[in-house]
Design an enzyme around this catalytic site. Sequence first.
Site, PDB file in Angstrom:
ATOM      1  N   ASN A   1       2.732  -7.166   8.304  1.00 54.47           N
ATOM      2  CA  ASN A   1       2.794  -8.546   7.805  1.00 54.47           C
ATOM      3  C   ASN A   1       4.269  -8.940   7.789  1.00 54.47           C
ATOM      4  OD1 ASN A   1      -0.029  -8.668   7.315  1.00 54.47           O
ATOM      5  ND2 ASN A   1       0.259  -7.583   5.397  1.00 54.47           N
TER       6      ASN A   1
ATOM      7  N   TRP B   1     -14.743  -9.409   1.522  1.00 51.18           N
ATOM      8  CA  TRP B   1     -13.738  -8.805   0.656  1.00 51.18           C
ATOM      9  C   TRP B   1     -14.367  -8.254  -0.624  1.00 51.18           C
ATOM     10  CZ3 TRP B   1      -9.279 -13.012   0.866  1.00 51.18           C
ATOM     11  CH2 TRP B   1      -8.649 -12.935   2.112  1.00 51.18           C
TER      12      TRP B   1
ATOM     13  N   GLU C   1      -4.332   4.400   0.408  1.00 53.67           N
ATOM     14  CA  GLU C   1      -4.754   3.116  -0.136  1.00 53.67           C
ATOM     15  C   GLU C   1      -6.149   3.193  -0.744  1.00 53.67           C
ATOM     16  OE1 GLU C   1      -5.756  -1.425   1.470  1.00 53.67           O
ATOM     17  OE2 GLU C   1      -4.826   0.050   2.810  1.00 53.67           O
TER      18      GLU C   1
ATOM     19  N   ASP D   1     -11.896  -0.430   7.494  1.00 52.16           N
ATOM     20  CA  ASP D   1     -10.520  -0.441   6.978  1.00 52.16           C
ATOM     21  C   ASP D   1     -10.192   0.826   6.206  1.00 52.16           C
ATOM     22  OD1 ASP D   1      -7.989  -1.209   6.245  1.00 52.16           O
ATOM     23  OD2 ASP D   1      -8.614  -2.656   4.739  1.00 52.16           O
TER      24      ASP D   1
ATOM     25  N   GLU E   1      -5.930 -11.658   8.974  1.00 52.03           N
ATOM     26  CA  GLU E   1      -5.600 -11.847   7.553  1.00 52.03           C
ATOM     27  C   GLU E   1      -4.506 -12.893   7.353  1.00 52.03           C
ATOM     28  OE1 GLU E   1      -6.860  -7.646   5.568  1.00 52.03           O
ATOM     29  OE2 GLU E   1      -4.851  -7.711   6.420  1.00 52.03           O
TER      30      GLU E   1
ATOM     31  N   ARG F   1      -2.154  -4.645  17.539  1.00 53.15           N
ATOM     32  CA  ARG F   1      -3.194  -4.140  16.636  1.00 53.15           C
ATOM     33  C   ARG F   1      -4.518  -4.874  16.850  1.00 53.15           C
ATOM     34  NH1 ARG F   1      -2.645  -4.486  11.115  1.00 53.15           N
ATOM     35  NH2 ARG F   1      -3.115  -2.341  10.556  1.00 53.15           N
TER      36      ARG F   1
ATOM     37  N   ARG G   1       0.823  -1.210   0.000  1.00 51.53           N
ATOM     38  CA  ARG G   1       0.000   0.000   0.000  1.00 51.53           C
ATOM     39  C   ARG G   1       0.852   1.253   0.000  1.00 51.53           C
ATOM     40  NH1 ARG G   1      -3.688  -3.137  -1.952  1.00 51.53           N
ATOM     41  NH2 ARG G   1      -4.704  -4.471  -0.441  1.00 51.53           N
TER      42      ARG G   1
END
Length: 676
Positions: free
Chosen positions: A188, A508, A370, A342, A269, A302, A146
């Site tokens: 991630n 999604w 994003e 989000d 995720e 988070r 992103r």
Amino acid sequence: MKKLLSFIWMLCLLIPASAEDGSRLWLRYTTDGQANVTCNRQSPIVDAAAAELRKGWKGAPVALTLIRNKETRALGEEGFRLSTSDEGRKISITSAGERGLLYGAFHLLRLQETGADWARLDIKESPAYDLRILNHWDNLDRSVERGYAGRSLWEWDALPSTLSDRYAEYARANASIGINGTVINNVNASSRILSAEYLEKVKALADIFRPYGIRVYLSINFASPMQLGGLPTADPLDKQVIAWWKEKAREIYRLIPDFGGFLVKANSEGQPGPCDFGRSHAEGANMLADAVKPYKGIIMWRAFVYSPSDADRAKQAYLEFQPLDGQFRNNVIVQIKNGPVDFQPREPYSPLFGAMPATAQMVEFQITQEYLGFSYHLAYLAPMWKEFFNFVPHASLKAMAGVANIGTDTNWCGHHFAQSNWYAFGRLAWNPELSSEAIADEWLAQTFFNARNQQHIPAAHKVRQMMMQSREAVVDYMMPIGLHHLFAWGHHYGPEPWCAIPGARPDWLPSYYHKADKEGVGFDRSRNGSNATAQYPDSLRRLYDDIRTCPDEYLLWFHHAPWQHVMQSGRTVWDELCHRYDRGVQQVRNFQKIWAETEEFIDAERFEAVQSRLSIQARDAVWWKDACLLYFMEYSDMRIPYDIERPIHRLDDLKRVKLPIGNHECPTEQMLNERR
């Protein structure tokens, strides 16, 4: 002295604007200063403050004084007092801490560049939060998740032996707006970041950042004991796992004594976490908190979680974390995105804020765009963040984090105006009570317009107005009146409300959120639907739960509204959608006109770069408007009102547009080429 300074400023006003590339950000003051700066203490941080003043300050002598008395202790280690005496012939910056002197020096330079009268100053400043931090979603292969401004700044292959000049410039820019921490890798996370090889590289960056008051933090993979340490488990209650993390903490702090701590994305995720072992988020966070506590480290955990369940995705973070209130260690901060889904162009605030009074909380904003057109769209985000603070008292938070929009592009952020969001984040993290307008004025005066040139002022005011309207314009031409997540699959750049991917998670896909049918459009989160409204305080619950009182901007977030429902604006839902989409298009076209009027005041290089981006944005706005209205028209079976600009695309053509995921090279140009 004053006559000489006035003469110097007049000479500056007569010098024509030269071509610039944006690499100096808002720190464009000339470095030919020879200011008289004295310090009562020497250290790398104080030396950095003095060097900055000697290069850029054009005024009276400055004394940097590190002193611990009742006044400075009340301001804190990072607070400062900036005052003048002897009719403006002497300036004093005092603080109880070295970083306070650094921030005071940058504040004095900011006053100079924004045209303030520094002859009679008596300013006391302290940051609202002890932790003001950037989160970089940078990967070890130098890709940026992103990120839309080139590759990662961190040249991992060259570190630690080769150090880019940009590392110090990055730290300097952050210090100038009060940012004091940076998480340098993606949430991630790869477990390799904790290897001995990479920790040496991290140390090299920490050594460069330290003179600017910036601590380094790392995102970690919760399964690192398995992936890196070879253990059979990452269970946070397992003795071997606990010992592994304690030893890893010792290793890190031996290298980097002021290391800040860890940021953790867990059980989200596909990322591993304590729930994989039957443990709670609190148990996972506390194990890590115990490992770093001897070194005064912290854990930022988070709350961005959602499971494959029937529960409304907007409710899931609350459902998972609120019952854990009071169970976290005192060096754990739960990091919560500003909205419950989000980073959408507009969301109501996340109801998790305020719902955990016994737990330290911090807000996570997204500086990188994003969901707001990447670095191709002008979207000044301070009004968006101020909107959040209208609902969440800033004093209720422990810290503030922002997902960085920084990369290797020459101008750092891809779009010259995207720099304003980096700047605004830092200023609001320091003082959330600053107005969006005041921050825009500061940034424009330091970046584009000469604050002491009267001819520049009208143009600066117009551009500030453009900035103030820009985020609302994006909401209008993308997803007005509470629509959300209508983005194309994967890359989140263009519109794709019709998106259907076989086997994909429902949440999604856009249809999960807009739920358009013959009766109406929108997600019913009232008591008759998912009952997400029940997570809000009673006053807001009642407001949002009733379709008659729900604010127009959140209507389709909380209600599946009939197409003919009359909104507070007096228009039906369908007519309001048409007018909002059209208004967004017209606003961006007006931005082009406003920017065109500034040409004589802006250097040609940056003027043309911004003009080009606005052209892309104007085309994208039409793309969004046509795609969404033509798609929803199939359900509403209603015509676009006569006073709305006619679509220039066909829906079938737009449905054939497929942009490669991860392609950040001007998607609109590619779309147009494909259609040719």
